[in-house]
Design a protein around this motif. Structure first.
Motif, PDB file in Angstrom:
ATOM      1  N   GLU A 272      -7.631  19.523  -4.159  1.00  0.00           N
ATOM      2  CA  GLU A 272      -6.310  18.972  -4.474  1.00  0.00           C
ATOM      3  C   GLU A 272      -6.258  17.497  -4.093  1.00  0.00           C
ATOM      4  OE1 GLU A 272      -1.583  19.733  -3.464  1.00  0.00           O
ATOM      5  OE2 GLU A 272      -3.157  20.982  -2.543  1.00  0.00           O
ATOM      6  N   ARG A 273      -5.809  16.675  -5.032  1.00  0.00           N
ATOM      7  CA  ARG A 273      -5.748  15.233  -4.818  1.00  0.00           C
ATOM      8  C   ARG A 273      -4.526  14.901  -3.971  1.00  0.00           C
ATOM      9  NH1 ARG A 273      -5.323  10.615  -9.554  1.00  0.00           N
ATOM     10  NH2 ARG A 273      -5.483   8.785  -8.171  1.00  0.00           N
ATOM     11  N   ARG A 274      -4.792  14.220  -2.886  1.00  0.00           N
ATOM     12  CA  ARG A 274      -3.708  13.876  -1.977  1.00  0.00           C
ATOM     13  C   ARG A 274      -3.265  12.436  -2.232  1.00  0.00           C
ATOM     14  NH1 ARG A 274      -3.782  14.104   4.679  1.00  0.00           N
ATOM     15  NH2 ARG A 274      -1.555  13.522   4.964  1.00  0.00           N
ATOM     16  N   LEU A 275      -1.971  12.238  -2.367  1.00  0.00           N
ATOM     17  CA  LEU A 275      -1.398  10.921  -2.613  1.00  0.00           C
ATOM     18  C   LEU A 275      -0.751  10.415  -1.338  1.00  0.00           C
ATOM     19  CD1 LEU A 275       0.256  11.598  -6.099  1.00  0.00           C
ATOM     20  CD2 LEU A 275      -1.991  10.606  -5.629  1.00  0.00           C
ATOM     21  N   TYR A 276      -0.913   9.136  -1.092  1.00  0.00           N
ATOM     22  CA  TYR A 276      -0.376   8.510   0.112  1.00  0.00           C
ATOM     23  C   TYR A 276       0.713   7.525  -0.295  1.00  0.00           C
ATOM     24  CZ  TYR A 276      -4.534  10.420   2.365  1.00  0.00           C
ATOM     25  OH  TYR A 276      -5.504  11.258   2.832  1.00  0.00           O
ATOM     26  N   ASP A 277       1.793   7.510   0.456  1.00  0.00           N
ATOM     27  CA  ASP A 277       2.904   6.577   0.247  1.00  0.00           C
ATOM     28  C   ASP A 277       2.654   5.348   1.101  1.00  0.00           C
ATOM     29  OD1 ASP A 277       5.188   5.301  -0.388  1.00  0.00           O
ATOM     30  OD2 ASP A 277       6.559   6.736   0.550  1.00  0.00           O
ATOM     31  N   VAL A 278       2.376   4.230   0.415  1.00  0.00           N
ATOM     32  CA  VAL A 278       2.059   3.001   1.145  1.00  0.00           C
ATOM     33  C   VAL A 278       3.278   2.507   1.913  1.00  0.00           C
ATOM     34  CG1 VAL A 278       1.226   0.637   0.906  1.00  0.00           C
ATOM     35  CG2 VAL A 278       0.329   2.439  -0.567  1.00  0.00           C
ATOM     36  N   TRP A 279       4.464   2.674   1.350  1.00  0.00           N
ATOM     37  CA  TRP A 279       5.688   2.151   1.968  1.00  0.00           C
ATOM     38  C   TRP A 279       6.439   3.245   2.727  1.00  0.00           C
ATOM     39  CZ3 TRP A 279       5.387  -2.889   1.463  1.00  0.00           C
ATOM     40  CH2 TRP A 279       4.729  -3.423   0.356  1.00  0.00           C
ATOM     41  N   GLU A 280       5.700   4.195   3.250  1.00  0.00           N
ATOM     42  CA  GLU A 280       6.353   5.315   3.933  1.00  0.00           C
ATOM     43  C   GLU A 280       7.107   4.859   5.166  1.00  0.00           C
ATOM     44  OE1 GLU A 280       5.185   9.687   5.807  1.00  0.00           O
ATOM     45  OE2 GLU A 280       3.641   8.350   5.006  1.00  0.00           O
ATOM     46  N   ASN A 281       6.521   3.953   5.947  1.00  0.00           N
ATOM     47  CA  ASN A 281       7.137   3.477   7.181  1.00  0.00           C
ATOM     48  C   ASN A 281       7.745   2.087   7.024  1.00  0.00           C
ATOM     49  OD1 ASN A 281       6.252   5.823   8.473  1.00  0.00           O
ATOM     50  ND2 ASN A 281       4.238   4.897   8.888  1.00  0.00           N
ATOM     51  N   ALA A 282       8.055   1.698   5.777  1.00  0.00           N
ATOM     52  CA  ALA A 282       8.554   0.335   5.566  1.00  0.00           C
ATOM     53  C   ALA A 282       9.960   0.167   6.127  1.00  0.00           C
ATOM     54  CB  ALA A 282       8.544   0.000   4.081  1.00  0.00           C
ATOM     55  N   ASP A 283      10.791   1.219   6.027  1.00  0.00           N
ATOM     56  CA  ASP A 283      12.158   1.099   6.525  1.00  0.00           C
ATOM     57  C   ASP A 283      12.218   1.021   8.043  1.00  0.00           C
ATOM     58  OD1 ASP A 283      13.004   1.201   3.956  1.00  0.00           O
ATOM     59  OD2 ASP A 283      13.366   3.365   3.958  1.00  0.00           O
ATOM     60  N   ALA A 284      11.218   1.578   8.728  1.00  0.00           N
ATOM     61  CA  ALA A 284      11.225   1.549  10.185  1.00  0.00           C
ATOM     62  C   ALA A 284      10.813   0.198  10.749  1.00  0.00           C
ATOM     63  CB  ALA A 284      10.303   2.636  10.746  1.00  0.00           C
ATOM     64  N   GLU A 285      10.168  -0.644   9.934  1.00  0.00           N
ATOM     65  CA  GLU A 285       9.726  -1.948  10.413  1.00  0.00           C
ATOM     66  C   GLU A 285      10.912  -2.899  10.533  1.00  0.00           C
ATOM     67  OE1 GLU A 285       6.787  -3.352   7.826  1.00  0.00           O
ATOM     68  OE2 GLU A 285       5.382  -1.692   8.151  1.00  0.00           O
ATOM     69  N   PRO A 286      10.816  -3.867  11.425  1.00  0.00           N
ATOM     70  CA  PRO A 286      11.895  -4.868  11.539  1.00  0.00           C
ATOM     71  C   PRO A 286      12.028  -5.668  10.254  1.00  0.00           C
ATOM     72  CG  PRO A 286      10.481  -4.912  13.466  1.00  0.00           C
ATOM     73  CD  PRO A 286       9.784  -4.029  12.468  1.00  0.00           C
ATOM     74  N   ARG A 287      13.254  -6.151  10.015  1.00  0.00           N
ATOM     75  CA  ARG A 287      13.529  -6.889   8.783  1.00  0.00           C
ATOM     76  C   ARG A 287      12.752  -8.190   8.723  1.00  0.00           C
ATOM     77  NH1 ARG A 287      15.342  -6.105   3.619  1.00  0.00           N
ATOM     78  NH2 ARG A 287      16.202  -8.045   2.803  1.00  0.00           N
ATOM     79  N   GLU A 288      12.623  -8.889   9.846  1.00  0.00           N
ATOM     80  CA  GLU A 288      11.973 -10.189   9.816  1.00  0.00           C
ATOM     81  C   GLU A 288      10.478 -10.078   9.615  1.00  0.00           C
ATOM     82  OE1 GLU A 288      12.949  -8.666  13.908  1.00  0.00           O
ATOM     83  OE2 GLU A 288      14.034  -9.223  12.092  1.00  0.00           O
ATOM     84  N   THR A 289       9.862  -8.948   9.975  1.00  0.00           N
ATOM     85  CA  THR A 289       8.416  -8.800   9.801  1.00  0.00           C
ATOM     86  C   THR A 289       8.052  -8.455   8.370  1.00  0.00           C
ATOM     87  OG1 THR A 289       8.546  -6.475  10.424  1.00  0.00           O
ATOM     88  CG2 THR A 289       8.164  -8.074  12.184  1.00  0.00           C
ATOM     89  N   ARG A 290       8.991  -7.976   7.620  1.00  0.00           N
ATOM     90  CA  ARG A 290       8.687  -7.584   6.246  1.00  0.00           C
ATOM     91  C   ARG A 290       8.732  -8.758   5.284  1.00  0.00           C
ATOM     92  NH1 ARG A 290      12.756  -2.975   4.868  1.00  0.00           N
ATOM     93  NH2 ARG A 290      11.761  -3.299   2.827  1.00  0.00           N
ATOM     94  N   GLY A 291       9.268  -9.849   5.669  1.00  0.00           N
ATOM     95  CA  GLY A 291       9.327 -11.007   4.787  1.00  0.00           C
ATOM     96  C   GLY A 291      10.473 -10.905   3.800  1.00  0.00           C
ATOM     97  N   ARG A 292      10.410 -11.704   2.784  1.00  0.00           N
ATOM     98  CA  ARG A 292      11.470 -11.725   1.791  1.00  0.00           C
ATOM     99  C   ARG A 292      11.419 -10.485   0.904  1.00  0.00           C
ATOM    100  NH1 ARG A 292      11.353 -17.988  -0.409  1.00  0.00           N
ATOM    101  NH2 ARG A 292      11.839 -18.989   1.593  1.00  0.00           N
ATOM    102  N   PRO A 293      12.570 -10.060   0.413  1.00  0.00           N
ATOM    103  CA  PRO A 293      12.556  -8.892  -0.497  1.00  0.00           C
ATOM    104  C   PRO A 293      11.902  -9.242  -1.823  1.00  0.00           C
ATOM    105  CG  PRO A 293      14.748  -9.862  -0.396  1.00  0.00           C
ATOM    106  CD  PRO A 293      13.932 -10.559   0.649  1.00  0.00           C
ATOM    107  N   ARG A 294      11.313  -8.240  -2.410  1.00  0.00           N
ATOM    108  CA  ARG A 294      10.627  -8.446  -3.678  1.00  0.00           C
ATOM    109  C   ARG A 294      11.650  -8.713  -4.781  1.00  0.00           C
ATOM    110  NH1 ARG A 294       9.769  -5.212  -8.003  1.00  0.00           N
ATOM    111  NH2 ARG A 294       7.994  -5.728  -9.349  1.00  0.00           N
ATOM    112  N   MET A 295      11.347  -9.726  -5.559  1.00  0.00           N
ATOM    113  CA  MET A 295      12.222 -10.077  -6.676  1.00  0.00           C
ATOM    114  C   MET A 295      11.482  -9.772  -7.976  1.00  0.00           C
ATOM    115  SD  MET A 295      14.047 -13.629  -5.472  1.00  0.00           S
ATOM    116  CE  MET A 295      12.491 -14.403  -5.045  1.00  0.00           C
ATOM    117  N   PRO A 296      11.968  -8.874  -8.755  1.00  0.00           N
ATOM    118  CA  PRO A 296      11.268  -8.558 -10.014  1.00  0.00           C
ATOM    119  C   PRO A 296      11.331  -9.723 -10.984  1.00  0.00           C
ATOM    120  CG  PRO A 296      13.394  -7.459  -9.945  1.00  0.00           C
ATOM    121  CD  PRO A 296      13.198  -8.082  -8.598  1.00  0.00           C
ATOM    122  N   ALA A 297      10.274  -9.823 -11.782  1.00  0.00           N
ATOM    123  CA  ALA A 297      10.217 -10.892 -12.786  1.00  0.00           C
ATOM    124  C   ALA A 297      11.221 -10.614 -13.895  1.00  0.00           C
ATOM    125  CB  ALA A 297       8.815 -10.979 -13.363  1.00  0.00           C
TER     126      ALA A 297
END
Length: 748
Positions: A272-297
């Motif tokens: 069974e192929r296991r998928l990993y969520d890269v942004w799983e712990n993104a909400d737990a990180e501090p806001r300033e360490t994450r940088g600017r929010p992504r802006m879609p083109a």
């Protein structure tokens, strides 16, 4: 008797099926002409039966006897045998084919059949439906006394409805009260029959509504369920259809040996192929360490018909358009290609500018700075104000009731006396007409010989006086036939009091003012004109003070001399302003305070006449003011303009408009308030009158309520001019309007 016994057996077998299955077939072969003979059961000699002479009942019996339906004898009935006579139900199933050419017997047979009465299952398309309003909601007629119209256009009035006591007494005397229901479509009470109650009970119990319906009736085999025994093809079967194939046997044995030797094995189970969520712990990180929010083109525009490989013909450029596109520079062309028709997708060549455009797109995305745009999550319905239903704001004028026809020119001004019984109108034909307001009858006509720009009744109820602006003078008229002797005497004394010697001496100091109080000629005095105020310019507007002694006029002059105030009891005139900024468009006395409103081209200035000071200057924000009117309470006013805009001012709030409305398609000529009801109206050159609900509350914390109610149409547009004047009735919620078509209309 054999035929009789055979008929008894057939009659017993035909109880569950229709007699039509065999009786019409047998009768169809019988000739009932004058040459045929029918004999009775007893074998007695019978005369020849003719279709035109023999009774049709004997004909039917003879026809039935020939087919085995003879009347049973006495001994057969004693044995308990069934009667073989054809009953009434079977006789009703006969058709015209069963009588052959004997039409007289067919007509006599048809007359004995019972009449068909329209019942529950009959066609109701020819019934007289009491509902005459059609398929519309009955709630539309709740506020009206009628419930539709007849063929002649007369109203069908609603049936009288009593109160609760009358209904209780009526229900006590009505034995069918528990079976009576109200039909809103026809506005009457309907008694439910026993058959309908049975249908309702069956529906409530989950049964079939029709009591005669048999859900377990034998199924009619419309399509056969038997397998067709005839083969599809008639070719004989070959030998190999009966002998097993040796090649299939060899292939199966090869697979068996390969499985036994291990050459063919089952595939291993897939992990069974296991998928990993890269942004799983993104909400737990501090806001300033994450940088600017992504802006879609930004997204590219969706392709249109021009980019299709097979566009419609109207999108293909002509030779001239192609030549003009090629003559332009690349940056001025607007698009980098021209639509072409290739017919099929496989015929489309490669786009030579694909790489260049993709490279330019990447540069834009990489180099161009972007900003995150925040969108508000507001619903459009939440931004719309919640206004009450216009039906809840009645009464207001909604339909034309009367038209006053008689003028031959534009009717520029109208006025209603304080009692609400008489109407004045001034026109370009040089006449002033007095109308009876309720009937539309023209009671009197004053021919003045010049254009009448304005007419106005004196608002005081103690006198009967009106003023008319005719050319460069203002005439004061006392219509004596409209009032009693005492009121007429008081009115004439008020108008003539200024001609005394003392008044003339006081007026000697005003020689510099270009105004003269004159006595009209004898011919005009006979018509009720007692005073003529002459000025050097054409008088455009006449406005009375609420007490009825002062009169303000506006002339076609610039500066302070355009506005004059006249005192009728002393025959004095004064100029309240030495200079005025701009051309004056309208003047008005305040209804409750000693204020005087002067509307210039862009501003409305309010002056205090007692203190001789400017109170405030209103800024409507329009290009050209046409008219102004003050609310009866005095704290609000409306301003109409020639640039189609209506402005509502709250004098206690600001000098800027509280609400600006722009619903008219042409210039607004007149605005007016109702003195008794919370209504105001606007008249425009587009031929319409718009009625609004304008409620002013006593609570200062609550803003005025403005609701559009009705658009009145009826005046014709002549030379780009529509409705010139409008005003409300002083007592009733009625509206009067005058237009360039020479008519006056009453809206109720």
């Amino acid at each position: 008797m054999a035929a009789g016994k055979g008929s008894k057996k057939r009659s017993a077998a035909a109880k569950s099926s229709s007699i039509e299955d065999e009786f019409p077939t047998a009768i169809g072969n019988i000739d009932v002409s004058s040459e045929s003979e029918y004999a009775s059961d007893a074998g007695s000699d019978a005369d020849v039966i003719s279709g035109s002479e023999q009774n049709f009942e004997d004909v039917l019996k003879a026809m039935a006897a020939d087919q085995g339906f003879e009347a049973g004898s006495s001994d057969e009935k004693e044995d308990g045998g069934e009667e073989s006579e054809i009953d009434d139900e079977d006789m009703r199933k006969l058709t015209i084919r069963d009588f052959g050419s004997d039409l007289a017997s067919w007509k006599a047979y048809r007359q004995t059949l019972p009449q068909i009465e329209a019942g529950y299952a009959s066609d109701s398309s020819t019934e007289d439906t009491p509902n005459t309003i059609g398929n519309v909601p009955i709630a539309w007629y709740e506020d009206y006394p009628h419930i539709g119209y007849t063929v002649d256009g007369q109203r069908v009035m609603k049936p009288a409805q009593g109160d609760e006591l009358d209904r209780f007494l009526e229900n006590m005397d009505n034995p069918d009260v528990f079976r009576t229901a109200r039909d809103e479509a026809s506005q009457r009470d309907v008694t439910v029959s026993a058959e309908e109650i049975d249908i309702i009970r069956r529906i409530q119990g989950g049964d079939i509504p029709d009591a005669a319906y048999d859900p377990y009736a034998p199924t009619v085999e419309w399509f056969t369920s038997q397998t067709m025994k005839t083969p599809v093809t008639g070719a004989p079967l070959t030998k190999r259809a009966f002998v097993p194939s040796k090649w299939e046997h060899k292939r199966v044995m090869q697979l068996v040996r390969a499985i036994r030797s291990g050459a063919i094995t089952a595939p291993p189970p897939r992990a069974e192929r296991r998928l990993y969520d890269v942004w799983e712990n993104a909400d737990a990180e501090p806001r300033e360490t994450r940088g600017r929010p992504r802006m879609p083109a930004p997204r590219l525009a969706l392709p249109t018909h021009e980019e299709s490989y097979h566009p419609p013909e109207e999108y293909l450029p002509t030779a001239e358009q192609r030549a003009a596109w090629e003559a332009k520079d690349a940056e001025d062309r607007g698009r980098a290609f021209l639509p072409q028709d290739f017919g099929a997708l496989r015929s489309v060549p490669g786009y030579e500018r694909f790489v260049d455009e993709r490279f330019a797109r990447c540069l834009d995305l990489y180099l161009a700075p972007r900003m995150l745009k925040k969108k508000s999550a507001l619903n459009a319905d939440e931004l719309m104000p919640r206004l009450p239903d216009p039906r809840d704001l009645r009464p207001f004028p909604a339909a034309e009731a009367l038209a006053y026809v008689g003028h031959t020119g534009r009717v520029r001004s109208i006025s209603v006396d304080p009692t609400g019984l008489w109407l004045l109108s001034g026109s370009d034909d040089g006449s002033v007409r007095l109308w009876e307001l309720v009937t539309g009858r023209c009671a009197r006509v004053w021919t003045l010989g010049a254009t009448v720009h304005a007419v106005a009744w004196c608002p005081s109820a103690d006198v009967c006086v009106f003023a008319a602006a005719v050319g460069s003078r203002v005439v004061v008229v006392v219509p004596g036939e409209l009032c009693d002797g005492q009121k007429r005497t008081v009115s004439e004394d008020l108008v003539r009091a200024g001609f005394s010697t003392a008044a003339a001496e006081d007026d000697a100091s005003d020689d510099a003012l270009p105004v003269s109080w004159d006595v009209p000629p004898t011919a005009e005095q006979a018509t009720g004109m007692h005073v003529s105020i002459s000025m050097h310019k054409t008088v455009k507007t006449v406005a009375w003070h609420r007490r009825g002694d002062y009169l303000a006029t506006l002339t076609a002059d610039e500066g302070g001399g355009a506005v004059l105030i006249h005192q009728l009891s002393k025959h004095k005139s004064q100029r309240p302003f030495r200079t005025l900024k701009g051309a004056v468009q309208s003047i008005k006395f305040h209804p409750t305070r000693p204020w005087f409103l002067v509307a210039t081209q862009r501003y409305v200035r309010i002056y205090n006449l007692m203190q001789q000071a400017l109170v405030k200057t209103l800024q409507p924000g329009v290009k050209w003011i046409s008219s102004v009117d003050v609310h009866p309470q005095g704290d609000n006013l409306v301003v109409g303009s020639y640039d189609k805009k209506l402005s509502w001012f709250d004098l206690d709030l600001s000098v800027k408009p509280y609400r600006s409305i722009r619903y008219h398609k042409q210039a607004i000529r007149q605005v007016c308030f109702s003195r008794k009801f919370p209504l105001f109206a606007t008249a425009s050159d587009d031929g319409t009158i718009q009625v609004y609900h304008g409620m002013v509350y006593q609570d200062l914390n609550q803003n005025p309520l403005i609701v559009p109610l009705k658009i009145l149409r009826g005046h014709d547009i002549r030379n780009s001019l529509g409705v010139l004047d409008c005003l409300f009735h002083p007592i009733q919620p009625w509206l009067l309007s005058s237009g360039a078509d020479g008519t006056i209309r009453l809206w109720t």
